[in-house]
Design an enzyme around this catalytic site. Structure first.
Site, PDB file in Angstrom:
ATOM      1  N   GLU A 189     -24.907  59.719  41.496  1.00  0.00           N
ATOM      2  CA  GLU A 189     -24.353  60.829  40.717  1.00  0.00           C
ATOM      3  C   GLU A 189     -25.294  62.008  40.897  1.00  0.00           C
ATOM      4  OE1 GLU A 189     -23.093  62.263  36.229  1.00  0.00           O
ATOM      5  OE2 GLU A 189     -24.681  60.791  36.519  1.00  0.00           O
TER       6      GLU A 189
ATOM      7  N   CYS B  16     -26.121  68.175  35.130  1.00  0.00           N
ATOM      8  CA  CYS B  16     -25.571  68.065  36.496  1.00  0.00           C
ATOM      9  C   CYS B  16     -24.298  68.894  36.624  1.00  0.00           C
ATOM     10  CB  CYS B  16     -25.248  66.607  36.828  1.00  0.00           C
ATOM     11  SG  CYS B  16     -26.551  65.432  36.485  1.00  0.00           S
TER      12      CYS B  16
END
Length: 327
Positions: free
Chosen positions: A133, A167
């Site tokens: 990720e 993120c």
């Protein structure tokens, strides 16, 4: 759960089963020191795997507490869930040695794209596919039909909530040229009025996580070029560089001014590379195809968004955007 599918041969049946893979290595960043590790650790343990977790070195206390909760509260047998506190270089060396000796059967990593490439290459040499990720230059497109107040609200939170340290934090606003000035005026006003300070107070954003992130953020500020227009004061918030309405004492943390950089171009470094911190770029487009081209230009991303009231634009965007999540 397994999936049962029909056989291509008569009088035969096929069955599939889910099995534990074995020992799972989990390496996570510290911006979400509980949630992100739990997304790896809980499914791995429930499925019958053992886990070795290497949290970020700057969130050691939180990770130690989470481990205690699992081990003491969950009644796990010894050695099933393990924490290793280490720096990044030691972690990579240890992971490589563990893979070489066959100690690790699966790797999960959340962090930067640069480190993700290294881990992906390393696991690939041992015929493993890592769960990665990673970040990206998350774009937000504002179409002429958009509710501008709603778009500003979304851009404000996605760009500066958690001081841009997610993120999925907004990288670049790609706004239609016909509404650029109107959007920019509303957006910069919202950023100027946003509450910054002690995160225990009612604020939009608090400090940067660690000194290394502050140093890196100051490097991002050096990417600003003469053709850019910076809205708002920049740099670290101090008594000499104050922010109106600041909550608390700025010397208690690594607090920085949130800034908007207008006039960003597709060949600018600030357009193409992820900037982890409270900085958002703004550029314009003329057609939806150009907006999608700009949104995809930095490469595959984690998240993307479009503000429009035109269903055709929405479906075109979601089908052509290169990102893991579309809003």
């Amino acid at each position: 759960y397994g999936q049962t599918v029909p056989s291509e041969m008569p009088d035969k049946q096929l069955f599939t089963y889910r099995r534990p893979v074995g020992a799972v290595a989990v390496i996570t960043a510290g911006n979400f020191p509980v949630a992100v590790p739990a997304w790896y650790i809980v499914p791995a343990l429930v499925a019958g795997n053992s886990v070795v977790w290497k949290p970020a070195e700057y969130s050691a206390v939180t990770s130690a507490a989470l481990h205690e909760l699992f081990v003491r509260g969950g009644g796990l047998p010894g050695g099933v869930f393990n924490v290793v506190q280490a720096d990044g270089v030691s972690t990579f060396d240890g992971l490589q040695a563990s893979l070489e000796h066959g100690f690790i059967d699966k790797v999960g990593f959340t962090g930067s794209s640069a480190v993700g490439r290294e881990i992906g290459a390393l696991t690939g040499r041992f015929l493993q596919t890592a769960c990665l990720e990673l970040g990206g230059k998350n774009p937000l497109v504002v179409a002429p039909s958009a509710d501008l107040d709603l778009a500003v609200e979304g851009a404000l939170f996605s760009g500066f909530g958690t001081a841009g340290q997610r993120c999925t934090s907004l990288g670049t606003v790609i706004v239609h040229e016909s509404i650029h000035d109107q959007f920019l005026a509303k957006f910069t006003a919202a950023v100027t009025g946003a509450k910054v300070g002690d995160p225990t107070a009612d604020v939009l954003m608090g400090p940067l996580l660690d000194a290394k992130f502050a140093e890196r953020y100051e490097e991002y500020l050096s990417w600003i070029q003469p053709h850019h227009t910076v809205h708002g004061p920049s740099g670290r918030i101090t008594d000499e560089n104050p922010r109106e309405g600041f909550a608390g004492d700025p010397s208690d943390g690594l607090y920085y001014h949130p800034i908007v950089v207008d006039g960003v171009r597709a060949d600018d470094r600030i357009f193409g590379e992820e900037t982890f911190g409270p900085i958002v770029g703004v550029t314009t487009y003329d057609t939806m195809s150009r907006a999608i081209e700009l949104a995809n230009a930095p490469g595959y991303g984690l998240s993307s968004s479009l503000y429009t009231t035109d269903p055709k634009e929405a479906f075109t965007f979601q089908s052509k955007i290169s990102a893991g999540m579309v809003s």
